[in-house]
Design an enzyme around this catalytic site. Structure first.
Site, PDB file in Angstrom:
ATOM      1  N   LYS A   1       1.499   8.616   0.631  1.00 34.99           N
ATOM      2  CA  LYS A   1       1.759   8.037   1.955  1.00 34.99           C
ATOM      3  C   LYS A   1       3.069   8.658   2.118  1.00 34.99           C
ATOM      4  O   LYS A   1       3.964   8.679   1.528  1.00 34.99           O
ATOM      5  CB  LYS A   1       1.932   6.871   2.365  1.00 34.99           C
ATOM      6  CG  LYS A   1       0.352   5.806   2.408  1.00 34.99           C
ATOM      7  CD  LYS A   1       1.125   4.251   3.348  1.00 34.99           C
ATOM      8  CE  LYS A   1      -0.589   4.181   3.366  1.00 34.99           C
ATOM      9  NZ  LYS A   1      -1.411   3.577   3.958  1.00 34.99           N
TER      10      LYS A   1
ATOM     11  N   ASP B   1      -0.154  -4.869   4.373  1.00 31.92           N
ATOM     12  CA  ASP B   1      -1.083  -4.644   4.536  1.00 31.92           C
ATOM     13  C   ASP B   1      -2.029  -5.542   4.001  1.00 31.92           C
ATOM     14  O   ASP B   1      -3.516  -5.409   4.542  1.00 31.92           O
ATOM     15  CB  ASP B   1      -1.557  -3.224   3.380  1.00 31.92           C
ATOM     16  CG  ASP B   1      -2.648  -2.262   4.219  1.00 31.92           C
ATOM     17  OD1 ASP B   1      -2.739  -2.760   5.259  1.00 31.92           O
ATOM     18  OD2 ASP B   1      -3.532  -1.782   2.759  1.00 31.92           O
TER      19      ASP B   1
ATOM     20  N   GLU C   1      -8.532   2.830   0.942  1.00 33.11           N
ATOM     21  CA  GLU C   1      -8.590   2.241   0.046  1.00 33.11           C
ATOM     22  C   GLU C   1      -8.892   0.121   0.481  1.00 33.11           C
ATOM     23  O   GLU C   1      -9.688  -0.069  -0.217  1.00 33.11           O
ATOM     24  CB  GLU C   1      -7.430   1.468  -0.911  1.00 33.11           C
ATOM     25  CG  GLU C   1      -6.285   0.915  -0.571  1.00 33.11           C
ATOM     26  CD  GLU C   1      -5.460   0.792   0.957  1.00 33.11           C
ATOM     27  OE1 GLU C   1      -4.857  -0.046   1.735  1.00 33.11           O
ATOM     28  OE2 GLU C   1      -5.667   2.161   0.999  1.00 33.11           O
TER      29      GLU C   1
ATOM     30  N   ASP D   1       0.663  -1.097  -0.044  1.00 29.83           N
ATOM     31  CA  ASP D   1      -0.384  -0.235  -0.251  1.00 29.83           C
ATOM     32  C   ASP D   1       0.873   1.526   0.367  1.00 29.83           C
ATOM     33  O   ASP D   1       1.774   1.485   1.149  1.00 29.83           O
ATOM     34  CB  ASP D   1      -0.686   0.207   1.213  1.00 29.83           C
ATOM     35  CG  ASP D   1      -1.841   1.426   1.164  1.00 29.83           C
ATOM     36  OD1 ASP D   1      -2.103   1.745  -0.312  1.00 29.83           O
ATOM     37  OD2 ASP D   1      -2.649   1.544   2.089  1.00 29.83           O
TER      38      ASP D   1
ATOM     39  N   ASP E   1      -5.800   6.846  -0.121  1.00 35.56           N
ATOM     40  CA  ASP E   1      -5.374   5.460   0.754  1.00 35.56           C
ATOM     41  C   ASP E   1      -6.020   5.436   1.866  1.00 35.56           C
ATOM     42  O   ASP E   1      -5.772   3.904   3.163  1.00 35.56           O
ATOM     43  CB  ASP E   1      -4.491   6.870   1.752  1.00 35.56           C
ATOM     44  CG  ASP E   1      -3.757   6.071   2.682  1.00 35.56           C
ATOM     45  OD1 ASP E   1      -2.950   4.486   2.268  1.00 35.56           O
ATOM     46  OD2 ASP E   1      -2.944   6.564   3.327  1.00 35.56           O
TER      47      ASP E   1
ATOM     48  N   ARG F   1     -11.145  -0.229   2.898  1.00 34.26           N
ATOM     49  CA  ARG F   1     -12.587  -0.230   3.322  1.00 34.26           C
ATOM     50  C   ARG F   1     -12.940  -0.440   1.695  1.00 34.26           C
ATOM     51  O   ARG F   1     -14.217  -1.064   1.568  1.00 34.26           O
ATOM     52  CB  ARG F   1     -12.957   0.659   3.947  1.00 34.26           C
ATOM     53  CG  ARG F   1     -13.065   2.519   2.712  1.00 34.26           C
ATOM     54  CD  ARG F   1     -13.107   3.394   3.726  1.00 34.26           C
ATOM     55  NE  ARG F   1     -11.500   3.674   4.612  1.00 34.26           N
ATOM     56  CZ  ARG F   1     -11.550   4.106   5.498  1.00 34.26           C
ATOM     57  NH1 ARG F   1     -11.926   5.517   5.683  1.00 34.26           N
ATOM     58  NH2 ARG F   1     -10.366   4.305   6.099  1.00 34.26           N
TER      59      ARG F   1
END
Length: 537
Positions: A315, A326, A387, A308, A385, A389
Site C-alpha cells: 500500500k 483491518d 487479502e 495490512d 492487497d 476475501r
C-alpha cells in the site's frame, strides 16, 4: 517512565430517576433540544424555569438545535442546575407528533456527546433528560448505549498526568417523568441492556485501536479466549500448522509472509437448554425441512487482519497506520458474542475470525500464485492487497462445516465501498432476499444503516481466472467483485456480507466519539439475535 492510562477505566454508573437531584458545581443537566423552528412543545422535555431558559437561549440565536451541536452554559435556575448542556437533535420533519418519531439515533449520539463534554468539563455526574417519545424504554436503552460509547477513550498509550487516569464522570442519571411502574421497570431492563451492548462495543473498539505490534494474531486469540472465559463462552483456536494441515490455503497464504503465524479463532455461544434440546429439535423439524430455533446456527465471520501492509502489492505509506484496524470485522463479531452471552437469547451462535498479518517478505504470497482453499476451490492471487476475501472464504467454509444455517460476514474489505456510499452506510451484499431483509431491519433498529448492493453473475468476469477456479481481484468496482467471490463459497447457505470499510473508522473526532474505531456491526448483530426477544419493533 510515566505510567500509561488504564484500558479499563472506572465503569459509568447509569440509573433512572424521575427528576434531577440538587446539583453541585461539578454536575451537568443535559437537554436534548430539537431545531429552533420546531413547535415549543417539541423543544425538549424541560419544564418551568428550565424551559424558559432554553427558549431564551434559542431566541438569542446562539444555539440552533442542529444535529450534533452542543452548548455548555452556567446557570442558576430554581431547580438547582448550575451547568446546563444543550444537545442539538436536528430539525424534526413536518408536523407529526413527537410520539410518532424514532429518535433513538439522535438520543444515542446526544448521550455520547454529553459524556464527552462532561469529562472535558471535569464533571462528576450528568442528569440526562429524555425527550418525549412513544417508547421510553427503547429511548432509555439508546441513552445508556450512548453514554457508554461516549465514555470510550483510546488514549491508553498516553502518559498519566498529575495522577489522573481516565474519566472523571461516574454518574449518568437518565431523567424521565414516566409514572407507570411497569414501563419504568422495562426502562431499567433496557438500560441494563444498553450497558451490556455499549461496553461490548467499547471492548471491540479497544481491539481495533490497538497498534499492530501489540495485537498480532496470537494476542488477538488470547484476548478472545480471555473474554470467552469471563462470559462463559466456548473458545477454540486453530494454530498455523493445523490451518495448513486442514487445507485453509487462503488464510495460510495471507499469513505466510509474517513472522507472526496466522490463527483461526472460533467462539461459541450455545444455551444450555438448547444443547439439551438440540437432538429433539432436529427430529421435530417440520416436513419441509425448515430448521427450528434449536437446530439453527448463526455464524458471524469477521475479517481479522491485524495489520495490512498490502503484502507484495504494498500500500501507499499515507494513512497506512489505520490498517491496524483491518481486523475491525473480527472484533465486531467477538464483541457481539460478548454481549449475546450476557443477554442470553435462545439461539446458537458461533463467531469465526480468520486472523493474520499481511506482510511483505521472502516468504510472502506473490501476485500470480494460486492458493487452494478449504472448500477445495483454487484462487489466483492477482493482488496481494485483496487479502481479506482470501481469509474470509476459508472462514465462511469453516462456518458451513460446523453446520451454520445462516451467515453474516463483516469486513473492512474494499475502498470502492467508500467511494460508493461514503462513511454513513455499510454496504450489504447477499444471496438471499429474506435474510438480507432481516439483517437490514436489525441494522435500522440498531442505528447502523446499511445499503443493499448488487451481487450477481453480471460481474462474473471480475473473478474469472485463466489458470484457477477464481481470481481474487478484477478491478473496480471491487466491492461487487469481492462480494461475488465470497458468495461462491457461501452458497447455498443464506449469507450476508457487510463491507464496513468506511463505517468502522472515524478519520476525525466528533462531538460523540474520538477519532478511530467505531465498533460498527456489534449493535446490528446483537439486534439480529436478540431484538425480537427484547421488544424491538
Amino acid at each position: 517512565m510515566p505510567p500509561t492510562r488504564n484500558r479499563n477505566p472506572q465503569k459509568l454508573n447509569i440509573t433512572l430517576a424521575h427528576a434531577p437531584a440538587k446539583s453541585d458545581a461539578r454536575d451537568i443537566t443535559a437537554l436534548c433540544v430539537f431545531g429552533a423552528h420546531a413547535r415549543d412543545a417539541e423543544l425538549c422535555s424541560a419544564k418551568g424555569p428550565l424551559l424558559e431558559a432554553v427558549r431564551a437561549i434559542l431566541s438569542a440565536g446562539e444555539f440552533k438545535g442542529d444535529e450534533d451541536e452542543s452548548l455548555l452554559l452556567h446557570t442558576s435556575t430554581q431547580d438547582g442546575a448550575q451547568r446546563l448542556l444543550l444537545l442539538g437533535m436536528g430539525q424534526r420533519e413536518g408536523e407529526r407528533n413527537a410520539h410518532e418519531r424514532d429518535d433513538t439515533r439522535g438520543v444515542r449520539r446526544a448521550a455520547a456527546a454529553a459524556v464527552r463534554r462532561a469529562n472535558e468539563a471535569k464533571a462528576r455526574g450528568v442528569a440526562f433528560i429524555l425527550p418525549a417519545c412513544e417508547d421510553p424504554a427503547r429511548i432509555a436503552r439508546a441513552a445508556a448505549e450512548g453514554a457508554h460509547l461516549g465514555s470510550y477513550a483510546n488514549d491508553f498509550y498516553q502518559s498519566v498526568v498529575d495522577g489522573e487516569d481516565g474519566s472523571t464522570l461516574v454518574e449518568f442519571v437518565i431523567i424521565s417523568d414516566v409514572q407507570d411502574e411497569s414501563v419504568r421497570a422495562r426502562m431499567n431492563e433496557e438500560i441494563g441492556r444498553g450497558r451490556i451492548v455499549g461496553e461490548s462495543i467499547n471492548w471491540a473498539r479497544s481491539l481495533a485501536d490497538e497498534p499492530g505490534a501489540s495485537l498480532p494474531p496470537r494476542e488477538f486469540a488470547r484476548r478472545a479466549a480471555e473474554m470467552a472465559a469471563e462470559f462463559g463462552l466456548v473458545v477454540e483456536t486453530l494454530g498455523a500448522e493445523e490451518i495448513r494441515a486442514r487445507g485453509m490455503g487462503g488464510l495460510w497464504g495471507v499469513g505466510q509472509g509474517s513472522d507472526e503465524p496466522p490463527a483461526l479463532i472460533v467462539v461459541r455461544y450455545e444455551p444450555e437448554e438448547l444443547s439439551e434440546e438440540a437432538e429433539a429439535a432436529r427430529v421435530n423439524s417440520d416436513a419441509n425441512g425448515n430448521a427450528s430455533v434449536g437446530d439453527e446456527l448463526f455464524a458471524f465471520v469477521g475479517k481479522g487482519i491485524t495489520f495490512d501492509t498490502g503484502g507484495i502489492s504494498i500500500k501507499p505509506a499515507k494513512n497506512m497506520e489505520e490498517m491496524k484496524a483491518d481486523m475491525a470485522g473480527g472484533a465486531a463479531a467477538l464483541g457481539a458474542l460478548r454481549a449475546i452471552a450476557q443477554l442470553k437469547p435462545r439461539r446458537r451462535i458461533v463467531a469465526i475470525v480468520p486472523t493474520a498479518e499481511n506482510m511483505p517478505s521472502g516468504k510472502s504470497i506473490k501476485p500470480g500464485d494460486v492458493v487452494r482453499t478449504l472448500a477445495g476451490y483454487t484462487i489466483e492471487v492477482v493482488d496481494t492487497d485483496a487479502e481479506g476475501r482470501l481469509v474470509l472464504v476459508d472462514g465462511i467454509t469453516y462456518a458451513k462445516s460446523l453446520g451454520a444455517t445462516r451467515i453474516v460476514d463483516l469486513a473492512t474489505l474494499t475502498g470502492s465501498i467508500i467511494v460508493a456510499l461514503g462513511d454513513h452506510r455499510t454496504g450489504l451484499f447477499s444471496n438471499d432476499d429474506a435474510w438480507a431483509a432481516q439483517v437490514t431491519r436489525a441494522s435500522e433498529r440498531a442505528g447502523e444503516p446499511v445499503w443493499r448492493m448488487p451481487v450477481s453473475d453480471d460481474y462474473e468476469k471480475k473473478i474469472e481466472s485463466d489458470i484457477a477456479d477464481f481470481k481474487n481481484y478484477g478491478g473496480r468496482p471491487d466491492a461487487t467483485g469481492a462480494a461475488l467471490l465470497l458468495s461462491k463459497f457461501a452458497a447455498p447457505t443464506p449469507w450476508v456480507h457487510l463491507d464496513i470499510a468506511a463505517t468502522a473508522w472515524l478519520e476525525e473526532p466528533t462531538t460523540y466519539s474520538p477519532a478511530g474505531a467505531t465498533g460498527t456491526g456489534v449493535r446490528t448483530l446483537v439486534e439480529l439475535v436478540c431484538g425480537s426477544e427484547h421488544g424491538a419493533r
